[in-house]
Design an enzyme around this catalytic site. Sequence first.
Site, PDB file in Angstrom:
ATOM      1  CD1 TRP A   1      -0.707   2.179   2.543  1.00  0.00           C
ATOM      2  CD2 TRP A   1      -2.663   1.831   1.502  1.00  0.00           C
ATOM      3  NE1 TRP A   1      -1.513   3.258   2.796  1.00  0.00           N
ATOM      4  CE2 TRP A   1      -2.715   3.068   2.177  1.00  0.00           C
ATOM      5  CE3 TRP A   1      -3.772   1.396   0.774  1.00  0.00           C
ATOM      6  CZ2 TRP A   1      -3.849   3.877   2.147  1.00  0.00           C
ATOM      7  CZ3 TRP A   1      -4.898   2.215   0.749  1.00  0.00           C
ATOM      8  CH2 TRP A   1      -4.932   3.439   1.424  1.00  0.00           C
TER       9      TRP A   1
ATOM     10  CD  GLU B   1      -4.389  14.089   7.728  1.00  0.00           C
ATOM     11  OE1 GLU B   1      -4.230  13.596   8.849  1.00  0.00           O
ATOM     12  OE2 GLU B   1      -4.947  13.478   6.804  1.00  0.00           O
TER      13      GLU B   1
ATOM     14  CG  ASN C   1      -0.755   6.758   3.324  1.00  0.00           C
ATOM     15  OD1 ASN C   1      -0.257   5.696   3.634  1.00  0.00           O
ATOM     16  ND2 ASN C   1      -0.795   7.769   4.163  1.00  0.00           N
ATOM     17  CG  ASP C   2       0.214  11.039   3.252  1.00  0.00           C
ATOM     18  OD1 ASP C   2      -0.853  10.547   2.860  1.00  0.00           O
ATOM     19  OD2 ASP C   2       0.378  11.490   4.391  1.00  0.00           O
TER      20      ASP C   2
ATOM     21  NE  ARG D   1      -1.785  13.142  10.970  1.00  0.00           N
ATOM     22  CZ  ARG D   1      -2.866  13.259  11.722  1.00  0.00           C
ATOM     23  NH1 ARG D   1      -2.775  13.291  13.039  1.00  0.00           N
ATOM     24  NH2 ARG D   1      -4.061  13.359  11.162  1.00  0.00           N
ATOM     25  CG  ASP D   2       1.519  14.798   8.514  1.00  0.00           C
ATOM     26  OD1 ASP D   2       2.053  13.712   8.802  1.00  0.00           O
ATOM     27  OD2 ASP D   2       0.289  14.947   8.373  1.00  0.00           O
TER      28      ASP D   2
ATOM     29  CG  PHE E   1       2.424   8.657  10.832  1.00  0.00           C
ATOM     30  CD1 PHE E   1       2.531   7.277  10.697  1.00  0.00           C
ATOM     31  CD2 PHE E   1       1.241   9.166  11.372  1.00  0.00           C
ATOM     32  CE1 PHE E   1       1.495   6.424  11.094  1.00  0.00           C
ATOM     33  CE2 PHE E   1       0.193   8.332  11.764  1.00  0.00           C
ATOM     34  CZ  PHE E   1       0.324   6.962  11.632  1.00  0.00           C
ATOM     35  CB  SER E   2       3.465  12.329   6.123  1.00  0.00           C
ATOM     36  OG  SER E   2       2.811  11.352   5.371  1.00  0.00           O
TER      37      SER E   2
HETATM   38  C1  FRU Z   1      -2.369  11.707   5.667  1.00  0.00           C
HETATM   39  C2  FRU Z   1      -1.816  11.000   6.887  1.00  0.00           C
HETATM   40  C3  FRU Z   1      -0.767  11.846   7.565  1.00  0.00           C
HETATM   41  C4  FRU Z   1       0.038  10.848   8.307  1.00  0.00           C
HETATM   42  C5  FRU Z   1       0.048   9.719   7.347  1.00  0.00           C
HETATM   43  C6  FRU Z   1       0.073   8.368   7.964  1.00  0.00           C
HETATM   44  O1  FRU Z   1      -2.849  10.822   4.713  1.00  0.00           O
HETATM   45  O2  FRU Z   1      -2.854  10.692   7.766  1.00  0.00           O
HETATM   46  O3  FRU Z   1      -1.302  12.861   8.363  1.00  0.00           O
HETATM   47  O4  FRU Z   1       1.314  11.310   8.600  1.00  0.00           O
HETATM   48  O5  FRU Z   1      -1.108   9.823   6.554  1.00  0.00           O
HETATM   49  O6  FRU Z   1       0.197   7.375   7.004  1.00  0.00           O
END
Ligand code: FRU
Length: 716
Positions: free
Chosen positions: A293, A464, A295-296, A415-416, A352-353
């Site tokens: 998978w 985020e 995501n960001d 985060r991020d 995380f991101s």
């Molecule tokens: C956004 C998010 C971020 C986080 C990450 C975790 O899609 O929720 O805020 O760091 O994905 O996978």
Amino acid sequence: MHIVLIRLIILLCALCSPAFCQQPKGDLLIADFEGDGWGAWKVTGEAFGPEPARGTLPGQMHVDGFKGKGLVNSFYKGDGTTGTLTSPEFKIERKFISFLIGGGKDAEKTCMNLLIDGKAVRNATGPNDKPGGSETLAPEYWDVSEFAGKTAVIQVVDNATGGWGHINVDQIVQTDRKPPQLLANAKREFRIEKRYLNLPIKNGAPKRVVTTLVDGRVEVKNDMELANAAPDWWAFMDVSAWRGKTVTLQVDKLPEDSTALSSIEQSDSIKGAENLYREPLRGQFHFSSRRGWNNDPNGLVFYHGEYHLFYQHNPYGWGWGNMHWGHAVSSDLVHWQELGDALAPDPLGPMFSGSAVVDWQNTSGFGKPNQPAQVLIYTAAGDPTVQCIAFSTDGRNYTKFSGNPVVKQITGGNRDPKVMWHEPTKQWVMTFYVEENGKHTIQFLSSPNLKDWTRMSHTDGFFECPDFFQLPVDGDAANRKWVLTAASSEYMVGSFDGTTFTPETPKLPGNRGRGFYAAQTFSDIPSNDGRRIQIGWFQTETRGMPFNQSMTIPMELKLTATVEGPRLTWTPVKELASLRARTHKFAPVTLQPDTVNPLTDVKAELVELRAEFEPGDASEVAFAVRGARIVYDAKKQELAVNGHRAPAPLRDGKQRLTIFCDRTGLEVFASDGLTYVPMPFQPKADELALAMQAKGGNAKVTALEVHELRSAWGAQ
Ligand code: FRU
């Protein structure tokens, strides 16, 4: 009687005596919940609904693992409802009671009990006690041999109203055949001689905690939906760093008859590599991870002549989890080479991101002479959730800073971090998301060295994954503005004095489509290029594939002056032109109303269509691309992409559309980039036709070209 015959009769009698005749008796079904009502079961409260559920209930994650069509599912009207469900009395006539169970893990509030004389003598729950988790029912059993002959009832309890405040049960059976046991801490050792361990994954199987130990020391823990028999797909773990060492994979719980551990293969190649990038739902010019998978996008940075794309990666699951930073590099933003994961979960939490910068002046001390360090700034999402850094001087090997974390938790879930060098004040500036006093805020921090951070200010109203950068308005270097944006891609334009961001616009809408989230822009693009290039997470679900989700194409962001003020525009990067395999140019044409104009010569799987038209007196100008409908409503000046509408003003009386179509999505650009409409979409393999059509009047197509694109996954 003959003596031999008598002996035979005696022997036969002996064999048939109870001591010998231990033939297992047949199973006794207590309940399979296939009927229309609850029958003789007694219901209190509302949680169990008027009858057994038929699978997943409204608002619930996908429920599976039950048998037949019906099951007990106390998610009726959501988690807020409570109640009990009690069986009629039955006699314990077998050694075991087996059942399927899922849902919440609370031994008192979301559970199933075996009651004898009104007392709970056995108890079972679902597996979930934190957000995420799985709605898959798993087989379990009780040994009830000590209660033989007693009268019992089974009671299913839902007394919880919060997250995972429900319980799912099915297929309750009395049996003498011992169900396979769940072994605790099942393990297998590997002496590492090859590059990968190929791991069997079954989507939706119960998540097991798999601990990787290297020479006996815990290295990392991951959740994996291990396949007990035939897998859906194979994940891989890169073990090349541990060549010559002993790697132990230890699974918290595994059915004793599972083949999960025994089927793991040590190999120099990824299982299924022969089909890599040729899978039916592999985006051909959108980046996606080989397995698992994404995501960001994270840490987008240009370093040592390469674009680096890190990303939120679950290497071992088709869904979100086990957050690693995946890593890919490209010399042209189009052809990506995936490397191994750069960051893996550690005791501070999953990765995380975050972002990446090049520390040109070696403020951090991580660099070497003539080798500035690339520094990653990320969230370690444990408890507390903290901001950390890691560095590399080769863009391949990453070391986490020994002094982590560099920013302590402000509030849970912060985060991020997005970091950039602010030249006028000669300091690093970090923006990151913090929920403070009940508000979503973006905090601004500063640092001289990427290690010591001080809070400066904050701006409210963004959630985020912030990004913060400066852009000239219409290319005018003397008129540069700051843009603050975040995961939704909404943004504000304003000024920044090194401490505080002062917005000059309200929050403005960003992308106008669907499935676009958490975009980031590249850091450290050389100044002689000077572009601000963005990639977003493109939420393209790819069921049946050994990977899931992807990234958008890279786009150049600009600010353009409009009557309402400066606005962002999105333009596909020019490097994408290298994918053009064949170009069809069409002469200008006036479209007659209500006549379909097929673009007869073109039959392309991967399409880039560029059209310029004047709607004239037509009410609608439509393009059909591989079964997708892109319709311009000239009266409303709106674009509808597969029915999803977006404002798209004419510019000098013209509309200019750019349409990219890949196997998993469309990206449509209109109004000179003011309108960007990403749209997950899976064209049918045999729908290759393209056409255009005007309605209600004549429209003039002043320019039209279609490029058949080639795959970006050439020689890997
Ligand atoms: C956004 C998010 C971020 C986080 C990450 C975790 O899609 O929720 O805020 O760091 O994905 O996978």
